[in-house]
Write a protein that holds these residues in place. Structure first.
Motif, PDB file in Angstrom:
ATOM      1  N   HIS A   1      64.389 144.331 170.422  1.00 36.44           N
ATOM      2  CA  HIS A   1      63.756 143.016 170.373  1.00 36.44           C
ATOM      3  C   HIS A   1      63.898 142.396 168.974  1.00 36.44           C
ATOM      4  O   HIS A   1      64.285 141.235 168.839  1.00 36.44           O
ATOM      5  CB  HIS A   1      62.274 143.093 170.749  1.00 36.44           C
ATOM      6  N   LEU A   2      63.570 143.176 167.958  1.00 31.16           N
ATOM      7  CA  LEU A   2      63.647 142.655 166.591  1.00 31.16           C
ATOM      8  C   LEU A   2      65.076 142.260 166.222  1.00 31.16           C
ATOM      9  O   LEU A   2      65.297 141.203 165.624  1.00 31.16           O
ATOM     10  CB  LEU A   2      63.103 143.686 165.600  1.00 31.16           C
ATOM     11  N   LEU A   3      66.033 143.091 166.594  1.00 38.98           N
ATOM     12  CA  LEU A   3      67.416 142.806 166.231  1.00 38.98           C
ATOM     13  C   LEU A   3      68.012 141.662 167.050  1.00 38.98           C
ATOM     14  O   LEU A   3      68.800 140.864 166.541  1.00 38.98           O
ATOM     15  CB  LEU A   3      68.269 144.065 166.387  1.00 38.98           C
ATOM     16  N   GLN A   4      67.621 141.559 168.323  1.00 40.88           N
ATOM     17  CA  GLN A   4      68.213 140.555 169.192  1.00 40.88           C
ATOM     18  C   GLN A   4      67.485 139.209 169.143  1.00 40.88           C
ATOM     19  O   GLN A   4      68.116 138.164 169.144  1.00 40.88           O
ATOM     20  CB  GLN A   4      68.215 141.064 170.632  1.00 40.88           C
ATOM     21  N   HIS A   5      66.153 139.243 169.073  1.00 37.93           N
ATOM     22  CA  HIS A   5      65.386 138.009 169.228  1.00 37.93           C
ATOM     23  C   HIS A   5      64.587 137.571 168.002  1.00 37.93           C
ATOM     24  O   HIS A   5      64.136 136.434 167.961  1.00 37.93           O
ATOM     25  CB  HIS A   5      64.399 138.155 170.399  1.00 37.93           C
ATOM     26  N   ASP A   6      64.373 138.462 167.042  1.00 40.98           N
ATOM     27  CA  ASP A   6      63.460 138.102 165.953  1.00 40.98           C
ATOM     28  C   ASP A   6      63.863 138.760 164.631  1.00 40.98           C
ATOM     29  O   ASP A   6      63.099 139.508 164.034  1.00 40.98           O
ATOM     30  CB  ASP A   6      62.029 138.497 166.340  1.00 40.98           C
ATOM     31  N   ARG A   7      65.048 138.449 164.182  1.00 39.43           N
ATOM     32  CA  ARG A   7      65.508 139.032 162.913  1.00 39.43           C
ATOM     33  C   ARG A   7      64.624 138.592 161.744  1.00 39.43           C
ATOM     34  O   ARG A   7      64.389 139.355 160.827  1.00 39.43           O
ATOM     35  CB  ARG A   7      66.968 138.706 162.658  1.00 39.43           C
ATOM     36  N   GLU A   8      64.144 137.351 161.781  1.00 40.78           N
ATOM     37  CA  GLU A   8      63.244 136.882 160.722  1.00 40.78           C
ATOM     38  C   GLU A   8      61.945 137.689 160.763  1.00 40.78           C
ATOM     39  O   GLU A   8      61.401 138.064 159.725  1.00 40.78           O
ATOM     40  CB  GLU A   8      62.951 135.387 160.855  1.00 40.78           C
ATOM     41  N   GLY A   9      61.438 137.964 161.952  1.00 40.41           N
ATOM     42  CA  GLY A   9      60.240 138.799 162.097  1.00 40.41           C
ATOM     43  C   GLY A   9      60.477 140.197 161.558  1.00 40.41           C
ATOM     44  O   GLY A   9      59.593 140.800 160.941  1.00 40.41           O
ATOM     45  N   ALA A  10      61.673 140.714 161.782  1.00 40.95           N
ATOM     46  CA  ALA A  10      62.018 142.042 161.266  1.00 40.95           C
ATOM     47  C   ALA A  10      62.002 142.044 159.738  1.00 40.95           C
ATOM     48  O   ALA A  10      61.507 142.981 159.111  1.00 40.95           O
ATOM     49  CB  ALA A  10      63.388 142.476 161.788  1.00 40.95           C
ATOM     50  N   ARG A  11      62.559 140.980 159.136  1.00 37.53           N
ATOM     51  CA  ARG A  11      62.548 140.877 157.666  1.00 37.53           C
ATOM     52  C   ARG A  11      61.118 140.769 157.136  1.00 37.53           C
ATOM     53  O   ARG A  11      60.769 141.382 156.132  1.00 37.53           O
ATOM     54  CB  ARG A  11      63.390 139.689 157.213  1.00 37.53           C
ATOM     55  N   ARG A  12      60.293 139.967 157.803  1.00 34.08           N
ATOM     56  CA  ARG A  12      58.887 139.821 157.384  1.00 34.08           C
ATOM     57  C   ARG A  12      58.146 141.153 157.509  1.00 34.08           C
ATOM     58  O   ARG A  12      57.363 141.515 156.632  1.00 34.08           O
ATOM     59  CB  ARG A  12      58.193 138.759 158.223  1.00 34.08           C
ATOM     60  N   LEU A  13      58.393 141.861 158.598  1.00 29.65           N
ATOM     61  CA  LEU A  13      57.759 143.172 158.804  1.00 29.65           C
ATOM     62  C   LEU A  13      58.175 144.148 157.712  1.00 29.65           C
ATOM     63  O   LEU A  13      57.334 144.834 157.120  1.00 29.65           O
ATOM     64  CB  LEU A  13      58.119 143.725 160.184  1.00 29.65           C
ATOM     65  N   ALA A  14      59.459 144.192 157.417  1.00 26.45           N
ATOM     66  CA  ALA A  14      59.958 145.087 156.365  1.00 26.45           C
ATOM     67  C   ALA A  14      59.345 144.734 155.013  1.00 26.45           C
ATOM     68  O   ALA A  14      58.915 145.612 154.256  1.00 26.45           O
ATOM     69  CB  ALA A  14      61.481 145.024 156.294  1.00 26.45           C
ATOM     70  N   GLY A  15      59.284 143.444 154.714  1.00 22.18           N
ATOM     71  CA  GLY A  15      58.703 143.002 153.441  1.00 22.18           C
ATOM     72  C   GLY A  15      57.222 143.317 153.347  1.00 22.18           C
ATOM     73  O   GLY A  15      56.732 143.770 152.305  1.00 22.18           O
ATOM     74  N   ALA A  16      56.486 143.063 154.445  1.00 21.93           N
ATOM     75  CA  ALA A  16      55.046 143.330 154.445  1.00 21.93           C
ATOM     76  C   ALA A  16      54.763 144.821 154.290  1.00 21.93           C
ATOM     77  O   ALA A  16      53.844 145.215 153.562  1.00 21.93           O
ATOM     78  CB  ALA A  16      54.415 142.798 155.733  1.00 21.93           C
ATOM     79  N   LEU A  17      55.549 145.655 154.948  1.00 22.12           N
ATOM     80  CA  LEU A  17      55.374 147.103 154.808  1.00 22.12           C
ATOM     81  C   LEU A  17      55.655 147.559 153.383  1.00 22.12           C
ATOM     82  O   LEU A  17      54.892 148.334 152.798  1.00 22.12           O
ATOM     83  CB  LEU A  17      56.285 147.852 155.783  1.00 22.12           C
ATOM     84  N   THR A  18      56.738 147.075 152.819  1.00 24.09           N
ATOM     85  CA  THR A  18      57.089 147.436 151.443  1.00 24.09           C
ATOM     86  C   THR A  18      55.995 146.997 150.475  1.00 24.09           C
ATOM     87  O   THR A  18      55.559 147.767 149.614  1.00 24.09           O
ATOM     88  CB  THR A  18      58.439 146.811 151.049  1.00 24.09           C
ATOM     89  N   ASP A  19      55.530 145.772 150.647  1.00 27.38           N
ATOM     90  CA  ASP A  19      54.482 145.231 149.790  1.00 27.38           C
ATOM     91  C   ASP A  19      53.193 146.053 149.915  1.00 27.38           C
ATOM     92  O   ASP A  19      52.568 146.405 148.912  1.00 27.38           O
ATOM     93  CB  ASP A  19      54.231 143.768 150.145  1.00 27.38           C
ATOM     94  N   ALA A  20      52.785 146.345 151.133  1.00 32.52           N
ATOM     95  CA  ALA A  20      51.548 147.098 151.353  1.00 32.52           C
ATOM     96  C   ALA A  20      51.640 148.502 150.759  1.00 32.52           C
ATOM     97  O   ALA A  20      50.705 148.978 150.118  1.00 32.52           O
ATOM     98  CB  ALA A  20      51.230 147.166 152.846  1.00 32.52           C
ATOM     99  N   VAL A  21      52.762 149.164 150.963  1.00 20.73           N
ATOM    100  CA  VAL A  21      52.929 150.517 150.426  1.00 20.73           C
ATOM    101  C   VAL A  21      52.860 150.509 148.899  1.00 20.73           C
ATOM    102  O   VAL A  21      52.287 151.409 148.282  1.00 20.73           O
ATOM    103  CB  VAL A  21      54.256 151.146 150.926  1.00 20.73           C
ATOM    104  N   GLN A  22      53.403 149.470 148.275  1.00 17.53           N
ATOM    105  CA  GLN A  22      53.392 149.393 146.820  1.00 17.53           C
ATOM    106  C   GLN A  22      52.036 148.987 146.251  1.00 17.53           C
ATOM    107  O   GLN A  22      51.649 149.445 145.187  1.00 17.53           O
ATOM    108  CB  GLN A  22      54.460 148.400 146.344  1.00 17.53           C
TER     109      GLN A  22
END
Length: 196
Positions: A31-52
């Motif tokens: 789903h993320l790769l086919q329909h929501d690449r921007e959502g995937a980028r936001r998710l990756a960024g939010a996870l990275t930010d939260a972990v840091q």
């Protein structure tokens, strides 16, 4: 057919979430790769930010960006009451109820002898130090009603009472709005035993 390493790594990473198996992880990845690449980028960024940025509160052990969380800094909270929960999610549930105005201590787990998790692994020493600050008068044990939650509550209650603190446990019983015939037998038994 050889597997794509990046796709397999994404599916494997999604499987780390609780309750997510292979099929669910695959559906999310596709789903993320086919329909929501921007959502995937936001998710990756939010996870990275939260972990840091997120760390444990120096007073209650929940997650916060600062040294001390907003709840512990709130001067309107009753510092004489300390509610012990297993996880930040449990704390959030109690906060949403609006029924508690004291402070918290988050164990970040529960005692589980079968998994090799003892009192030292869940921050019991930090809890005893926090509860023994001379301000706390009552410790409310709000661990789950699972076997591990009960063991945790029992072990902590003994250690806290030995320090002269009043220790109470969340009540358990029949949920509001339910019909008795549909409630499980152990809940009915506890409700009858804890009636008031």
């Amino acid at each position: 057919m050889a597997a794509d390493v990046a796709l397999e790594a994404l599916i494997d990473a999604l499987r780390r979430l609780p309750g997510v198996g292979v099929k669910s992880a695959q559906r999310m990845a596709f789903h993320l790769l086919q329909h929501d690449r921007e959502g995937a980028r936001r998710l990756a960024g939010a996870l990275t930010d939260a972990v840091q940025r997120m760390r444990h509160c120096a007073r209650c052990h929940t997650f916060t960006e600062g040294e001390v969380c907003h709840t512990c800094l709130d001067g309107r909270r009753d510092a004489r009451l300390l509610c012990v929960v297993e996880t930040p999610a449990d704390q959030a549930a109690l906060e949403r109820s609006g029924s508690y105005q004291g402070l918290y201590f988050v164990l970040m787990g529960r005692i589980s002898p079968l998994d090799g998790i003892g009192a030292g692994d869940i921050g019991a020493a930090l809890l005893l130090e926090r509860a023994g600050d001379g301000v706390v008068q009552e410790v409310i044990l709000a661990t789950g009603f699972t076997a591990e939650g009960e063991v945790t509550a029992h072990a902590l209650a003994g250690a806290l009472r030995a320090r002269g603190l009043k220790v109470t446990r969340l009540a358990r019983g029949v949920p509001a709005g339910s019909e008795l015939e549909y409630v499980d037998l152990s809940t009915i038994a506890y409700a009858m035993g804890d009636r008031r």
